[in-house]
Design a protein around this motif. Structure first.
Motif, PDB file in Angstrom:
ATOM      1  N   PHE A   9      67.608  58.688  29.334  1.00  0.00           N
ATOM      2  CA  PHE A   9      67.878  58.349  30.665  1.00  0.00           C
ATOM      3  C   PHE A   9      67.135  56.716  31.352  1.00  0.00           C
ATOM      4  CE2 PHE A   9      66.353  58.871  35.247  1.00  0.00           C
ATOM      5  CZ  PHE A   9      68.402  58.654  35.669  1.00  0.00           C
ATOM      6  N   LEU A  10      65.908  57.264  31.188  1.00  0.00           N
ATOM      7  CA  LEU A  10      64.841  55.940  30.913  1.00  0.00           C
ATOM      8  C   LEU A  10      65.013  54.243  30.315  1.00  0.00           C
ATOM      9  CD1 LEU A  10      61.678  57.409  30.946  1.00  0.00           C
ATOM     10  CD2 LEU A  10      62.575  56.721  32.925  1.00  0.00           C
ATOM     11  N   LEU A  11      66.028  55.022  29.698  1.00  0.00           N
ATOM     12  CA  LEU A  11      66.363  53.876  28.594  1.00  0.00           C
ATOM     13  C   LEU A  11      67.188  52.925  29.747  1.00  0.00           C
ATOM     14  CD1 LEU A  11      65.697  53.701  24.582  1.00  0.00           C
ATOM     15  CD2 LEU A  11      64.301  52.020  26.338  1.00  0.00           C
ATOM     16  N   ALA A  12      68.231  53.662  29.212  1.00  0.00           N
ATOM     17  CA  ALA A  12      69.548  53.267  30.510  1.00  0.00           C
ATOM     18  C   ALA A  12      68.990  52.559  31.955  1.00  0.00           C
ATOM     19  CB  ALA A  12      70.202  54.465  30.809  1.00  0.00           C
ATOM     20  N   LEU A  13      68.102  53.254  32.487  1.00  0.00           N
ATOM     21  CA  LEU A  13      68.063  52.762  33.839  1.00  0.00           C
ATOM     22  C   LEU A  13      66.577  51.680  33.473  1.00  0.00           C
ATOM     23  CD1 LEU A  13      67.096  53.655  36.794  1.00  0.00           C
ATOM     24  CD2 LEU A  13      65.007  54.391  36.583  1.00  0.00           C
ATOM     25  N   ILE A  14      66.427  51.420  32.267  1.00  0.00           N
ATOM     26  CA  ILE A  14      65.277  50.097  32.776  1.00  0.00           C
ATOM     27  C   ILE A  14      66.869  48.653  31.994  1.00  0.00           C
ATOM     28  CG2 ILE A  14      64.163  48.652  30.918  1.00  0.00           C
ATOM     29  CD1 ILE A  14      62.344  51.197  30.987  1.00  0.00           C
ATOM     30  N   LEU A  15      67.788  49.540  31.873  1.00  0.00           N
ATOM     31  CA  LEU A  15      69.037  48.329  31.297  1.00  0.00           C
ATOM     32  C   LEU A  15      69.636  48.094  32.207  1.00  0.00           C
ATOM     33  CD1 LEU A  15      70.950  46.708  29.001  1.00  0.00           C
ATOM     34  CD2 LEU A  15      72.072  48.816  29.144  1.00  0.00           C
ATOM     35  N   ASN A  44      61.521  41.212  35.093  1.00  0.00           N
ATOM     36  CA  ASN A  44      62.685  41.679  33.759  1.00  0.00           C
ATOM     37  C   ASN A  44      61.354  40.787  32.156  1.00  0.00           C
ATOM     38  OD1 ASN A  44      65.078  41.656  34.264  1.00  0.00           O
ATOM     39  ND2 ASN A  44      66.133  39.569  34.361  1.00  0.00           N
ATOM     40  N   LEU A  45      60.596  40.180  32.768  1.00  0.00           N
ATOM     41  CA  LEU A  45      59.374  40.219  31.026  1.00  0.00           C
ATOM     42  C   LEU A  45      57.876  41.376  31.707  1.00  0.00           C
ATOM     43  CD1 LEU A  45      57.853  35.894  31.302  1.00  0.00           C
ATOM     44  CD2 LEU A  45      59.762  37.913  29.725  1.00  0.00           C
ATOM     45  N   PHE A  46      58.177  41.737  32.324  1.00  0.00           N
ATOM     46  CA  PHE A  46      57.146  43.211  32.364  1.00  0.00           C
ATOM     47  C   PHE A  46      58.310  44.438  31.829  1.00  0.00           C
ATOM     48  CE2 PHE A  46      56.996  46.897  34.539  1.00  0.00           C
ATOM     49  CZ  PHE A  46      55.443  47.043  34.240  1.00  0.00           C
ATOM     50  N   LEU A  47      59.265  44.468  32.007  1.00  0.00           N
ATOM     51  CA  LEU A  47      60.422  45.638  32.052  1.00  0.00           C
ATOM     52  C   LEU A  47      60.437  45.457  30.291  1.00  0.00           C
ATOM     53  CD1 LEU A  47      63.447  46.090  34.497  1.00  0.00           C
ATOM     54  CD2 LEU A  47      60.903  47.943  34.093  1.00  0.00           C
ATOM     55  N   PHE A  48      60.445  45.056  29.655  1.00  0.00           N
ATOM     56  CA  PHE A  48      60.980  44.602  28.139  1.00  0.00           C
ATOM     57  C   PHE A  48      60.057  45.046  27.362  1.00  0.00           C
ATOM     58  CE2 PHE A  48      61.074  42.900  24.088  1.00  0.00           C
ATOM     59  CZ  PHE A  48      62.601  42.473  22.894  1.00  0.00           C
ATOM     60  N   PRO A  49      59.053  44.990  27.633  1.00  0.00           N
ATOM     61  CA  PRO A  49      57.660  45.818  26.439  1.00  0.00           C
ATOM     62  C   PRO A  49      57.670  47.351  26.798  1.00  0.00           C
ATOM     63  CG  PRO A  49      57.093  43.652  27.626  1.00  0.00           C
ATOM     64  CD  PRO A  49      58.189  44.129  28.266  1.00  0.00           C
ATOM     65  N   VAL A  50      57.707  47.173  28.091  1.00  0.00           N
ATOM     66  CA  VAL A  50      58.484  48.858  28.392  1.00  0.00           C
ATOM     67  C   VAL A  50      59.148  49.255  27.848  1.00  0.00           C
ATOM     68  CG1 VAL A  50      58.447  50.826  30.828  1.00  0.00           C
ATOM     69  CG2 VAL A  50      56.824  48.355  31.333  1.00  0.00           C
ATOM     70  N   ALA A  51      60.342  48.755  28.119  1.00  0.00           N
ATOM     71  CA  ALA A  51      61.813  49.505  27.317  1.00  0.00           C
ATOM     72  C   ALA A  51      61.702  49.651  26.124  1.00  0.00           C
ATOM     73  CB  ALA A  51      62.968  48.310  27.574  1.00  0.00           C
ATOM     74  N   LEU A  52      60.789  48.710  25.372  1.00  0.00           N
ATOM     75  CA  LEU A  52      59.765  49.168  23.782  1.00  0.00           C
ATOM     76  C   LEU A  52      59.035  49.778  23.578  1.00  0.00           C
ATOM     77  CD1 LEU A  52      61.523  46.841  21.958  1.00  0.00           C
ATOM     78  CD2 LEU A  52      58.989  45.194  21.804  1.00  0.00           C
ATOM     79  N   LEU A  53      58.357  49.949  24.044  1.00  0.00           N
ATOM     80  CA  LEU A  53      57.630  51.112  24.337  1.00  0.00           C
ATOM     81  C   LEU A  53      58.412  52.690  24.265  1.00  0.00           C
ATOM     82  CD1 LEU A  53      54.764  50.037  25.701  1.00  0.00           C
ATOM     83  CD2 LEU A  53      54.584  50.418  23.737  1.00  0.00           C
ATOM     84  N   ILE A  54      58.919  52.648  25.355  1.00  0.00           N
ATOM     85  CA  ILE A  54      59.427  54.030  25.360  1.00  0.00           C
ATOM     86  C   ILE A  54      60.778  54.052  24.351  1.00  0.00           C
ATOM     87  CG2 ILE A  54      61.304  55.563  26.951  1.00  0.00           C
ATOM     88  CD1 ILE A  54      60.765  53.773  28.958  1.00  0.00           C
ATOM     89  N   TYR A  55      61.493  53.261  23.868  1.00  0.00           N
ATOM     90  CA  TYR A  55      62.177  52.805  22.554  1.00  0.00           C
ATOM     91  C   TYR A  55      61.535  53.629  21.165  1.00  0.00           C
ATOM     92  CZ  TYR A  55      64.736  51.941  18.532  1.00  0.00           C
ATOM     93  OH  TYR A  55      65.555  52.105  17.731  1.00  0.00           O
ATOM     94  N   LYS A  56      59.802  52.901  20.987  1.00  0.00           N
ATOM     95  CA  LYS A  56      58.903  53.697  19.920  1.00  0.00           C
ATOM     96  C   LYS A  56      58.739  54.690  20.416  1.00  0.00           C
ATOM     97  CE  LYS A  56      57.609  48.197  18.933  1.00  0.00           C
ATOM     98  NZ  LYS A  56      56.745  48.009  18.836  1.00  0.00           N
ATOM     99  N   LYS A  57      58.381  55.373  21.177  1.00  0.00           N
ATOM    100  CA  LYS A  57      57.981  56.822  21.236  1.00  0.00           C
ATOM    101  C   LYS A  57      59.845  57.633  21.251  1.00  0.00           C
ATOM    102  CE  LYS A  57      56.331  59.740  24.291  1.00  0.00           C
ATOM    103  NZ  LYS A  57      56.124  59.847  26.371  1.00  0.00           N
ATOM    104  N   GLU A  58      60.530  57.415  21.139  1.00  0.00           N
ATOM    105  CA  GLU A  58      61.683  58.266  21.440  1.00  0.00           C
ATOM    106  C   GLU A  58      62.318  58.450  19.861  1.00  0.00           C
ATOM    107  OE1 GLU A  58      63.531  59.864  23.071  1.00  0.00           O
ATOM    108  OE2 GLU A  58      61.935  59.396  24.556  1.00  0.00           O
ATOM    109  N   ILE A  59      61.735  57.104  19.318  1.00  0.00           N
ATOM    110  CA  ILE A  59      62.298  56.930  17.103  1.00  0.00           C
ATOM    111  C   ILE A  59      61.252  57.890  16.624  1.00  0.00           C
ATOM    112  CG2 ILE A  59      61.480  55.749  15.465  1.00  0.00           C
ATOM    113  CD1 ILE A  59      64.528  55.307  16.279  1.00  0.00           C
TER     114      ILE A  59
END
Length: 68
Positions: A9-15, A44-59
């Protein structure tokens, strides 16, 4: 790997926020409101690393029990 609904949900919200701010950035650039354009770029530049961190945590959730 089991993903949590919160992470997805957080990744979809950030997208969605990235899509909206990019559209707003293009609109503001067209009408020559450059301060708003730069604010959207910064968001946009701030949200990209946040999404990357969430993605790595989910992986890494779920551990190695599914790997063999």
């Amino acid at each position: 790997m089991k993903r949590s609904f919160l992470g997805v949900f957080l990744l979809a919200l950030i997208l969605a926020i990235n899509i909206v701010t990019t559209q707003f950035m293009v609109h503001q650039f067209f009408y020559e409101h450059y301060t708003n354009t730069l604010a959207c770029v910064a968001l946009n530049l701030f949200l990209f690393p946040v999404a990357l961190l969430i993605y790595k945590k989910e992986i890494h959730k779920g551990g190695k029990k599914y790997e063999q």
